[in-house]
Design an enzyme around this catalytic site. Structure first.
Site, mmCIF file in Angstrom:
data_model
loop_
_atom_site.group_PDB
_atom_site.id
_atom_site.type_symbol
_atom_site.label_atom_id
_atom_site.label_comp_id
_atom_site.label_asym_id
_atom_site.label_seq_id
_atom_site.Cartn_x
_atom_site.Cartn_y
_atom_site.Cartn_z
ATOM 1 C CB SER A 150 -12.711 -11.272 -10.382
ATOM 2 O OG SER A 150 -12.211 -12.192 -11.314
ATOM 3 C CE1 TYR A 159 -6.942 -12.943 -14.460
ATOM 4 C CE2 TYR A 159 -9.034 -13.314 -13.956
ATOM 5 C CZ TYR A 159 -7.923 -13.327 -13.679
ATOM 6 O OH TYR A 159 -7.619 -13.739 -12.517
ATOM 7 C CB THR A 203 -5.069 -9.699 -13.965
ATOM 8 O OG1 THR A 203 -5.667 -9.161 -12.733
ATOM 9 C CG2 THR A 203 -4.004 -10.799 -13.499
ATOM 10 C CE LYS A 227 -4.684 -8.987 -8.192
ATOM 11 N NZ LYS A 227 -4.369 -10.368 -8.737
ATOM 12 C CG HIS A 272 -2.882 -14.814 -9.905
ATOM 13 N ND1 HIS A 272 -3.277 -13.844 -10.817
ATOM 14 C CD2 HIS A 272 -3.964 -15.443 -9.577
ATOM 15 C CE1 HIS A 272 -4.545 -13.902 -11.026
ATOM 16 N NE2 HIS A 272 -5.213 -14.974 -10.326
ATOM 17 N N GLY A 289 -0.969 -12.862 1.034
ATOM 18 C CA GLY A 289 -0.450 -13.089 2.619
ATOM 19 C C GLY A 289 -0.756 -12.274 3.771
#
Length: 386
Positions: free
Chosen positions: A105, A128, A154, A251, A275, A308
């Site tokens: 990230s 980002y 993202t 994403k 997210h 999830g």
């Protein structure tokens, strides 16, 4: 090895400070989107076939020109240094030992260079974009030089979602010592000792290096949160292509129309993602929209999902609905926070074992052959009723 990912979650809850666990585990506002992500998987029912030779199982798939030992990618997640020192290096080594790529990230607490030095496996960069796009350009340049293979932009964080748990805990970077925080720290001496061994609060070192900001968390957090490029639009795809020659994924896509636009503009893939339920409350679950997106974009776009995934059977469900692979966010982090490097390795091995058990019990010995026939005929209706 503990019995399930949920057991690692429970142990992580014991071992992390309240603010660190809530940052890892919580969602936006009332947590409805977070709950929806799990409910989507729980609603799907398998349709197994019997009397098929499942002596050998092949869980591997091809994604972005790479062979994955199972349909999964580890990461990307930010501020992982809250859970374990040198977290990205630990996660990357565990991912590669499991035959999976690791996505680093922009908000990582280890340098890209440090992660590459720790392993020679496949690395992806999650990006980002700040108002000063030279920061993102420098990060891409660094990643290219280090042999990172895939770029993941993202697109759902123009602003941060409202996270009530962070407000309740007074969590912000840098940490401000309040009576409530001091009590939280006093109740978790092992966590405090680990943080002290790594030099205190984790730093957004990648952002700092590419932004040229001081080695102070306050300056880094400001660069991360208050300077996001809210003008980012579809023209950014052409800009990315000028700076990145490998596969490009978007994403945070949650609509069929956006997936179609991505395909038309030559994007290699999309990650259907809300997210992890941390941004827009009442957003759809990625699994809910997966069948419609796959139907719309055909074979011209690789489609991934996240959010999830807690079981190997969840990976099988996503693959059966048409996903190339899933992104594993919280599950490996529960292992990391609970038992460090061994916990991450155990969680990834557990998911692989569960996935292979599911393939055998479905009568589908090869992951590449897993499709909608493995699900009950009313699976889409079940998703639609969520």
């Amino acid at each position: 090895m503990l019995p399930a990912v949920e057991d690692y979650r429970a142990l992580a809850r014991q071992r992390l400070t309240r603010f660190a666990f809530d940052y890892l585990d919580g969602g936006a506002e009332d947590g409805r989107t977070l709950s929806r992500n799990r409910a989507a998987y729980e609603q799907l029912i398998f349709q197994p076939r019997v009397l098929r030779d499942v002596t050998r199982v092949d869980a591997a798939v091809q994604v972005c020109g790479e062979t994955l030992a199972m349909p999964a990618v580890v990461g990307p997640t930010g501020l992982n240094g809250l859970y374990w020192p040198r977290a990205e290096e630990v996660l990357a080594r565990a991912a590669h030992a499991a035959g999976l790529p690791f996505a680093v990230s922009t908000a990582s607490t280890s340098l890209l260079e440090s992660v590459r030095a720790a392993t020679d496996g496949a690395l992806w960069l999650q990006l980002y974009v700040q108002q000063d796009r030279r920061i993102a350009e420098d990060m891409m340049r660094r990643a290219r030089a280090l042999g990172f293979s895939t770029l993941m932009l993202t697109v759902d964080t123009m602003v941060h979602g409202k996270r009530d748990h962070d407000v309740r805990n007074g969590f912000r970077m840098p940490l401000r010592l309040t009576p409530k925080l001091l009590l939280d720290l006093a109740m978790h001496p092992r966590w405090c000792a680990r943080m002290l061994r790594q030099g205190g609060s984790p730093q957004l070192v990648n952002l700092a290096r590419s932004a040229g900001v001081k080695a102070q968390l306050q300056a880094q957090a400001a660069a991360m949160s208050r300077q996001m490029d809210m003008s980012l639009d579809w023209a950014a795809v052409a800009w990315l292509r000028r700076h990145w020659q490998g596969p490009v994924l978007l994403k945070g896509v949650l609509s069929v129309d956006d997936a179609r636009t991505a395909r038309r503009l030559g994007v290699d893939g999309v990650v259907l993602s809300n997210h992890g339920g941390r941004q827009l409350e009442s957003a759809p679950s990625p699994l809910e929209i997966l069948p419609e997106v796959v139907d719309a974009v055909g074979t011209g776009l690789d489609v991934f999902v996240d959010g999830g995934i807690r079981r190997g059977s969840d990976i099988a469900k996503a693959r059966a609905l048409g996903a190339k692979a899933v992104l594993l966010g919280r599950a490996p982090l529960y292992g990391l926070a609970a038992q460090g490097p061994q916990g991450v390795a155990d969680v990834l091995q557990m998911l692989r074992d569960e996935f292979e058990i599911t393939l055998r019990l479905l009568g589908v010995p090869r992951a590449v052959d897993l499709d909608g026939d493995a699900l009950s005929a009313d699976h889409r209706a079940r998703l639609a009723r969520l």
